[in-house]
Design an enzyme around this catalytic site. Structure first.
Site, mmCIF file in Angstrom:
data_model
loop_
_atom_site.group_PDB
_atom_site.id
_atom_site.type_symbol
_atom_site.label_atom_id
_atom_site.label_comp_id
_atom_site.label_asym_id
_atom_site.label_seq_id
_atom_site.Cartn_x
_atom_site.Cartn_y
_atom_site.Cartn_z
ATOM 1 N N HIS A 1 0.859 -1.186 0.000
ATOM 2 C CA HIS A 1 0.000 0.000 0.000
ATOM 3 C C HIS A 1 0.894 1.235 0.000
ATOM 4 C CE1 HIS A 1 -2.243 3.219 2.273
ATOM 5 N NE2 HIS A 1 -3.115 2.932 1.332
ATOM 6 N N HIS B 1 1.691 11.192 -2.216
ATOM 7 C CA HIS B 1 0.433 11.026 -1.496
ATOM 8 C C HIS B 1 -0.274 12.382 -1.515
ATOM 9 C CE1 HIS B 1 -1.785 9.298 2.258
ATOM 10 N NE2 HIS B 1 -2.432 9.082 1.140
#
Length: 588
Positions: free
Chosen positions: A125, A171
């Site tokens: 992830h 991110h």
């Protein structure tokens, strides 16, 4: 304190001389049974390996090779004949790397010709993050490390750079420092098949304009070339097999959509994402979760998972055909309720993603629907947004419901990640583990596997912990004081379905570098196909938190019976050079 000799150092501290380890009584008795005149031949070792170790297919040549390797390492022993062992050499053989608890040498043992949906897949992830989810750097280093460990699913979040003419991996909406997409692709190309020949799946989270999507298509095709797998049809009834995809890169993402700028995309994305939370998994010990499953968190009716937030936007632009052709495994958006999410379209296999909290909610009343969905389709589970410290959740919640892609933050450590590493030590460490057959059977509702059901005990695992050794050799890595022998104890247990999950521990042995416990444990297993054996060594500390002494996690379904040398790992999962436990495993 054990009776040991010592000498006085210049610093006037006692330096303990580690005594020579004496074999446990069981080992002495077995040596007497399988030897003559205190000598064991290769033929006698072969008989021991077949009758005690359960290696009934071992050949005389393999036994001879084991004897030769043992004698070579024990150079101080008098060599009276080739391929002969005395008690010390036999004991050292049992404690050696040639006698591990899993199949040796490691090799792929499962059927690899089934569709991808029939396998648990080692899944990362936010694979580019070096630390927490809010302010750490993005880098190719964690991607490379993951691939070297056998991770087969790499996630990249694609965003326009500041000038909106190139692609960053970052991110979005956080303080993380970006890394360029082309660097990530090159790192993947170089390291994809170092640990395993089986396919690497790229899950791309796409926040790009159509022109940048076209740029991605060009970069991906030029970087991977013939290694890139492109499906001949937009919809597949079943996914290809890992065997057919050997040494191929497979792209999985949503079909192209309308571009949304960063501010709009991140607005209301996750009500927990800005809260810095110290989760117990950030602690070196992690959390104990073997007794109960994590309690589902309530969801606001308007709350959306970050991946679904983007998926539910309408498509208004002309789609870039080159980009669309890259997508071999399409990620589908969620509509309606749980039953709608888990609808199985017989004409097309698909992938959906659920945040861990959504999975909890889904399995409350629809556990069998989740399992039926995963018979043909891929289910990816990823951490909730409040895990900004990059902690992880209990992967068995996903695995026991058939989820193939349980996505983990690989840059942190703790018990959850130890379980992940343990599961994928199976099948030669290739990153794909065949799911048990009961996940793949169709039948009436009451016949579909449900991990909450009480089942009869299928088999009992008997474990005996004999002795530990090696800390005095690896004291720099284990951080123990060589002048102060530790007070070790072992925690041993099962992680699996809720009814099988339990932890037990040995007595504490004081002041001993080579503790000899010789304690027995039994673990009745209802679902041994999903059970993982957890082993942790701790040093007891009366005034502070107990110190870490090593850990490992082993798939019970591949555990070799007999007396085995179990290597221990550090908190990150790296194997110590010398630290091992001698244990015995028997199934009844």
């Amino acid at each position: 304190m054990s009776k040991q000799t010592y000498r006085v150092c210049w610093c006037f501290r006692r330096r303990f001389k580690v005594r020579e380890t004496e074999p446990p009584a069981d080992i002495k008795e077995l040596f007497c049974r399988y030897s003559e005149n205190d000598i064991m031949t290769a033929e006698q070792l072969q008989r021991f390996m077949a009758e005690v170790q359960g290696d009934d297919k071992v050949t005389k040549e393999e036994a001879e090779a084991a004897v030769d390797a043992t004698i070579k390492e024990l150079k101080h022993l008098p060599i009276f004949h080739r391929r002969l062992l005395n008690l010390e050499a036999f004991f050292r053989y049992l404690m050696s790397d040639y006698n591990p608890p899993l199949p040796f040498p490691p090799k792929v043992m499962h059927d690899m010709d089934a569709p991808l949906a029939h396998y648990f897949i080692y899944t990362g992830h936010n694979s580019y993050l070096t630390g927490n989810q809010i302010s750490s750097d993005c880098s190719v280093v964690p991607i490379i490390e993951s691939l070297k460990r056998g991770v087969r699913v790499i996630e990249l979040d694609m965003w326009p750079n500041s000038t909106k003419d190139d692609i960053d991996i970052v991110h979005g909406g956080t303080l993380t420092a970006p890394v360029k997409l082309n660097k990530c692709l090159e790192a993947i190309k170089t390291h994809a098949f170092v640990a395993s020949e089986y396919p690497v799946i790229l899950t791309l989270e796409d926040h790009l304009t159509p022109d940048l999507q076209a740029k991605v298509a060009k970069m991906v095709t030029e970087t991977f070339g013939d290694v890139l797998y492109c499906s001949e049809s937009e919809a597949m009834i079943d996914f290809p097999s890992p065997e057919s995809l050997k040494k191929r890169i497979v792209v999985s993402t949503k079909p192209p959509k309308e571009y949304l700028d960063t501010a709009k995309s991140m607005k209301g994305n996750d009500e927990d994402s800005v809260k810095m939370k110290t989760a117990s998994e950030d602690d070196p010990w992690g959390v104990e979760f073997s007794d109960t499953l994590e309690k589902p968190m309530p969801l606001d009716k308007d709350h959306k998972d970050e991946e679904f937030h983007y998926e539910e936007e309408s498509v208004k632009h002309n789609l870039e055909p080159e980009y669309k052709q890259l997508i071999a495994i399409q990620a589908k958006k969620l509509k309606g309720g749980v039953k709608d999410w888990l609808h199985d379209d017989p004409t097309a296999a698909k992938r959906i993603s659920l945040r861990e909290t959504r999975l909890d909610k889904a399995i409350e009343n629809h556990a069998t629907d989740v399992i039926k969905f995963t018979q043909r389709n891929l289910l990816r589970v990823f951490p909730k947004g409040s895990r900004v410290d990059s902690s992880n959740y209990n992967p068995l919640i996903g695995w026991t419901h058939g989820a193939q892609m349980v996505a983990f933050n690989m840059q942190t450590h703790g018990r959850s990640l130890w379980l992940m590493q343990g599961m994928f030590r199976a099948n030669g460490g290739c990153g794909y583990v065949k799911k048990p057959d009961f996940f793949l059977k169709n039948g009436p509702e009451d016949k579909i596997f449900d991990p909450k059901n009480t089942l009869p005990v299928k088999k009992t695992l008997k474990v005996k912990i004999y002795i530990g050794d090696g800390w005095h050799l690896d004291f720099k890595e284990t951080h123990f004081d060589i002048y102060s022998p530790p007070d070790f104890y072992v925690k041993v247990g099962i992680a699996g379905v809720q009814a099988d999950s339990v932890m037990k521990k040995t007595k504490i042995l004081q002041d001993d570098w080579t503790p000899k416990w010789e304690e027995d444990f039994e673990f009745p297993l209802m679902v041994p196909e999903l059970a993982l054996l957890r082993v942790e060594v701790h040093e007891y500390d009366m005034t502070e938190k107990d110190d870490f002494g090593g850990q490992t996690c082993l798939p019970v379904f591949e555990l070799r019976s007999g007396i085995r040398a179990v290597p221990l790992h550090d908190q990150k999962g790296d194997k110590y050079k010398s630290v091992k436990l001698l244990m015995r495993f028997d199934f009844v």
